[in-house]
Write an enzyme that holds these catalytic residues in place. Structure first.
Site, PDB file in Angstrom:
ATOM      1  N   HIS A 295      38.399  39.967  39.919  1.00  0.00           N
ATOM      2  CA  HIS A 295      39.716  40.537  38.824  1.00  0.00           C
ATOM      3  C   HIS A 295      39.325  41.920  38.313  1.00  0.00           C
ATOM      4  CE1 HIS A 295      41.350  36.477  39.095  1.00  0.00           C
ATOM      5  NE2 HIS A 295      40.815  35.486  38.080  1.00  0.00           N
TER       6      HIS A 295
ATOM      7  N   HIS B 255      47.149  36.666  33.443  1.00  0.00           N
ATOM      8  CA  HIS B 255      45.738  35.727  34.148  1.00  0.00           C
ATOM      9  C   HIS B 255      45.549  34.534  32.482  1.00  0.00           C
ATOM     10  CE1 HIS B 255      42.483  33.293  34.728  1.00  0.00           C
ATOM     11  NE2 HIS B 255      42.457  33.864  35.678  1.00  0.00           N
TER      12      HIS B 255
ATOM     13  N   GLU C  37      48.754  32.201  38.747  1.00  0.00           N
ATOM     14  CA  GLU C  37      48.603  34.222  39.094  1.00  0.00           C
ATOM     15  C   GLU C  37      48.993  34.516  39.700  1.00  0.00           C
ATOM     16  OE1 GLU C  37      44.670  34.872  38.217  1.00  0.00           O
ATOM     17  OE2 GLU C  37      44.293  32.467  38.469  1.00  0.00           O
TER      18      GLU C  37
END
Length: 380
Positions: free
Chosen positions: A130, A204, A344
């Site tokens: 991420h 997210h 996501e």
């Protein structure tokens, strides 16, 4: 009073009514907290005429709350997170933040672009996850604009310098949240660069349609994912490269599956590997110009329905496997496995190292654009 005068007054009144009716979705700007260095974190609350509201904070360009009525008009926040800024700083996780530069995992935190090797910051064992140690989720974004009207919206911007977390190129990023009166929260991610780089942006949020912190979690909720195949992973949760059919497995959500059905199926090595579902589904729709359905969640008891739409080809479904009760979130709730799920939309994980997955490349003069929608409604 003559007819012409009366007609003129009636026309003015009608115009005023129509104008006011059009400005139904509202936006309210406020302060959410202050960072240790003294920088202010702002919030913008977007409210639709149907009672749905979304709270966006500048720290992480985060969807901090999504408040949705049930079939009886009772409103609940369906996203996990924290009530105050301190929680986001002291117990960091991914609670509705904007994820970048690259959502999901890059194996070894390494990739090659135009023959040049790049090493990213690593924050998931050997992987970069991420965006790395200080991804976009840990930056305080700037508010560029706030609008009201048929949609209430906020646009936030961020500059990511060349070398940020190891990524090449100066990148300018924006994310716009826009809520209408029908329960659709549209999220537009855009990025531009001055040198070839890679990018994969998403949101997210972790959802629980019964309301965050509910006793039963998400296990009585039904999930549909229109995908015939998914990407199996290795022990480091990196895709192996195989595209495996979901038919006959606990990864088959094509006809809807309750999340209690399969989450503990130890006979599937992929469930054991991910401690539950933490995989990317290959959406049958592929990459599309306009957002199309990527997932649908239904909660029969409340009547709430969430649809996730996106232009991207993949969907990471994460069942909250690494929540173990040590994080206390909103309203004093301890978040455990099953407290919420992430859906996501994105490019496939580790695409920069697996060219058969496509390309995550962004060149100067191009604009990256991912549009996704969280659409909420009530049935029954």
């Amino acid at each position: 009073m003559g007819i012409d005068v009366r007609n003129s007054l009636l026309a003015l009144a009608t115009m005023a009514f129509v104008g006011n009716a059009a400005v139904a979705a509202e936006a309210k700007r406020d302060t959410f907290g202050t960072l240790p260095g003294g920088e202010k974190v702002e919030s913008v609350t977007l409210t639709g005429e149907n009672g749905v509201s979304a709270v966006i904070i500048t720290y992480g360009a985060t969807l901090q709350a999504l408040n949705v009525p049930d079939r009886n008009g009772r409103v609940a926040d369906i996203t996990l997170g924290h009530d105050a800024l301190a929680g986001y700083l002291e117990q960091p996780n991914y609670w509705g933040q904007t994820i970048g530069r690259y959502a999901n995992r890059i194996a070894g935190g390494r990739f090659v672009l135009d023959g040049e090797k790049y090493q990213l910051s690593r924050n998931d064992d050997d992987n970069s996850l991420h965006g790395g140690v200080e991804g976009f989720d840990k930056r305080n974004w700037n508010i560029e604009s706030v609008t009201e009207g048929q949609q209430a919206s906020v646009t936030l911007t961020l500059h990511s310098a060349d070398g940020d977390q190891g990524y090449p190129g100066n990148m300018d990023v924006s994310v716009t949240y826009a809520l209408d009166d029908n329960g659709s929260l549209v999220i537009d991610h855009k990025a531009e660069t001055d040198a070839p780089t890679i990018v994969n942006l998403t949101n997210h949020a972790l959802f629980n349609l019964a309301g965050e912190g509910s006793a039963l979690g998400v296990y009585d909720q039904k999930l549909t994912i229109p995908a015939s195949h998914y990407l199996p992973v290795n022990e480091k949760l990196i895709p192996t490269g195989e595209r495996r059919a979901v038919s006959g497995t606990v990864f088959d959500f094509t006809k809807g599956r309750f999340m209690s059905d399969g989450i503990r199926d130890g006979s599937d090595e992929q469930i054991v590997m991910g401690r539950g579902w933490d995989h990317n589904w290959i959406l049958d729709k592929g990459r599309t110009e306009k957002p199309e359905l990527a997932a649908r969640v239904e909660h029969a008891q409340s009547g709430r329905v969430l649809e996730v739409l996106s232009t991207e080809p993949g969907l990471q479904f994460y069942s909250g496997n690494f929540l173990v009760g040590d994080i206390v979130g909103k309203n004093g709730h301890a978040y455990r496995m099953g407290a919420g799920i992430a859906l996501e939309p994105q490019l496939f994980p580790d695409t920069p190292n697996q060219p058969e997955f496509g390309s995550a490349r962004l060149n100067p003069g191009e604009t990256y654009h991912h549009r996704m929608i969280y659409r909420v409604s009530v049935e029954g």
